[in-house]
Design a protein around this motif. Structure first.
Motif, PDB file in Angstrom:
ATOM      1  N   ALA A  60       0.830  -1.201   0.000  1.00 36.02           N
ATOM      2  CA  ALA A  60       0.000   0.000   0.000  1.00 36.02           C
ATOM      3  C   ALA A  60       0.866   1.254   0.000  1.00 36.02           C
ATOM      4  O   ALA A  60       0.603   2.209  -0.736  1.00 36.02           O
ATOM      5  N   SER A  79      -3.715   7.914  -0.499  1.00 35.57           N
ATOM      6  CA  SER A  79      -3.868   6.910   0.553  1.00 35.57           C
ATOM      7  C   SER A  79      -5.327   6.502   0.719  1.00 35.57           C
ATOM      8  O   SER A  79      -5.636   5.317   0.899  1.00 35.57           O
ATOM      9  N   VAL A  82      -6.315   4.160  -2.149  1.00 39.44           N
ATOM     10  CA  VAL A  82      -5.782   2.808  -1.947  1.00 39.44           C
ATOM     11  C   VAL A  82      -6.573   2.086  -0.859  1.00 39.44           C
ATOM     12  O   VAL A  82      -6.860   0.889  -0.963  1.00 39.44           O
ATOM     13  N   MET A  83      -6.941   2.805   0.193  1.00 45.34           N
ATOM     14  CA  MET A  83      -7.741   2.193   1.254  1.00 45.34           C
ATOM     15  C   MET A  83      -9.083   1.699   0.718  1.00 45.34           C
ATOM     16  O   MET A  83      -9.537   0.595   1.040  1.00 45.34           O
ATOM     17  N   LEU A  86      -8.551  -1.502  -1.235  1.00 46.76           N
ATOM     18  CA  LEU A  86      -8.328  -2.667  -0.381  1.00 46.76           C
ATOM     19  C   LEU A  86      -9.585  -3.075   0.365  1.00 46.76           C
ATOM     20  O   LEU A  86      -9.733  -4.241   0.744  1.00 46.76           O
ATOM     21  N   ILE A 263      -3.519  -7.821  -5.484  1.00 46.62           N
ATOM     22  CA  ILE A 263      -4.490  -6.921  -4.867  1.00 46.62           C
ATOM     23  C   ILE A 263      -5.798  -7.660  -4.568  1.00 46.62           C
ATOM     24  O   ILE A 263      -6.405  -7.477  -3.506  1.00 46.62           O
ATOM     25  N   TYR A 266      -5.338  -9.531  -1.484  1.00 43.87           N
ATOM     26  CA  TYR A 266      -5.364  -8.624  -0.327  1.00 43.87           C
ATOM     27  C   TYR A 266      -6.799  -8.282   0.072  1.00 43.87           C
ATOM     28  O   TYR A 266      -7.133  -8.246   1.259  1.00 43.87           O
ATOM     29  N   MET A 318      -3.528  -1.401   6.557  1.00 41.97           N
ATOM     30  CA  MET A 318      -2.515  -0.489   6.028  1.00 41.97           C
ATOM     31  C   MET A 318      -1.549  -0.031   7.118  1.00 41.97           C
ATOM     32  O   MET A 318      -0.467   0.472   6.823  1.00 41.97           O
TER      33      MET A 318
END
Length: 368
Positions: A60, A79, A82-83, A86, A263, A266, A318
């Motif tokens: 991440a 950020s 990306v959060m 995920l 990913i 994840y 993360m």
């Protein structure tokens, strides 16, 4: 969004062997295999291993850093994107033109090494342009399905509020169920699948407000805002300067720091981050408080509660933690819930915002 400390690409794992299962910056595998893949394939209720959590956190951080090479001064926005990825969700980016919304979506897909499609939403766009349609093949004598732009891994729905509500709603099934139904047939979408939708403010001419059912399907909403002067100067120099040979635009310089299969593993693994029953009850009380708040006429839906917990789990992962803390819920509640709240006319006339209501709710609702 509050950023938790995350391991960088060169930080060794606790056993000193280096970042396990990670994809190196040049795209070559480190040969050890992904621990997240084995974790995701394990027992559904087994806790994530420290190695897997470190791997997720480090990857991440790598992706955020890579996005930041072209989206200057917006590490928090990168950020958050990306959060959301995920957490298995979608993000709505609402801001004025020219603030980097499209660049954020493109650089995210490039840093993931993922397939991406872009749909420029316009008033004449049809639902079939998004989902695909059945076309009669005269040579074969039958109808053949031609997939639309939604069949990708990162879909950039650019200026989504310029299309009619009928076309906007073509994304509803895809966003919620990761599938598309056309002429009685259902077609699964690839994994991972994420919609990054950009929208101009609703008061601008030629826009349609998104239906509430669709806004509720976005896990988070954010604005880019204007960069600080130093970051804007770097951006101007980079985007007005020469383009390297072989590249067409600045985003072509973004390197893939992971791959879609990793990913997707994840996303499955993060669902097993532990959320204690007391924290689940805390989320329920927070949602109830938004519905009962005197300045609110529409509070957080049950889906909003699901999205809050998923986002909190991604936020914890993360930070390389296998459990959710109250701080994770508080860190993500604003981007996850503010676009779902409707305030009363009286509250709006006094300048109140959804963030103000959420601050009240967090102050009034105890954790236990």
């Amino acid at each position: 969004m509050t950023q938790s400390p995350m391991r960088t690409a060169d930080t060794p794992a606790p056993d000193g062997t280096g970042p396990t299962g990670r994809r190196r910056a040049n795209g070559a595998s480190d040969g050890t295999g992904s621990t997240a893949g084995s974790d995701a394939a394990g027992a559904s209720d087994a806790p994530l291993s420290p190695a897997t959590l470190e791997e997720i956190a480090g990857t991440a951080r790598d992706v955020v850093d890579e996005i930041s090479t072209v989206v200057e001064g917006k590490a928090d926005a990168a950020s958050l994107a990306v959060m959301v990825l995920l957490a298995g969700g979608h993000v709505l980016v609402e801001d004025v033109p020219g603030t980097g919304k499209t660049m954020l979506a493109k650089s995210l897909a490039a840093a993931l090494g993922a397939d991406r499609h872009r749909i420029q939403f316009t008033p004449d766009l049809l639902p079939g342009d998004v989902t695909g349609a059945s076309i009669f093949d005269q040579a074969a004598g039958r109808f053949e399905f031609r997939p639309g732009a939604v069949f990708t891994q990162v879909l950039l729905a650019d200026e989504i509020n310029r299309a009619s509500p009928k076309t906007q709603s073509a994304l509803l099934e895809a966003m919620e169920e990761r599938q598309v139904s056309v002429d009685g047939q259902t077609y699964a979408l690839p994994e991972p699948f994420m919609v990054v939708a950009t929208a101009n403010p609703v008061e601008m001419e030629g826009t349609y407000r998104l239906p509430e059912a669709q806004r509720d399907r976005f896990l988070a909403q954010m604005t880019m805002g204007y960069p600080v002067a130093s970051a804007e100067a770097r951006m101007l120099s980079a985007q007005a300067g020469p383009v390297p040979d072989g590249d067409r635009e600045l985003v072509d310089s973004v390197r893939a720091r992971t791959d879609p299969a990793t990913i997707a593993a994840y996303v499955r693994a993060i669902r097993r981050v532990h959320a204690a029953p007391a924290l689940v009850e805390y989320a329920v009380r927070l949602a109830a408080a938004t519905r009962e708040h005197p300045r609110s006429v529409l509070g957080a839906s049950p889906r909003a509660g699901v999205h809050l917990l998923r986002a909190a789990k991604a936020h914890a992962a993360m930070g390389a933690r296998g459990f959710v803390e109250p701080g994770d819920l508080r860190a993500v509640i604003s981007p996850v819930w503010r676009h779902r709240l409707h305030l009363s006319p009286g509250a709006l006339s006094r300048g109140a915002t959804a963030d103000d209501v959420l601050e009240d709710v967090l102050a009034q609702v105890p954790v236990a």
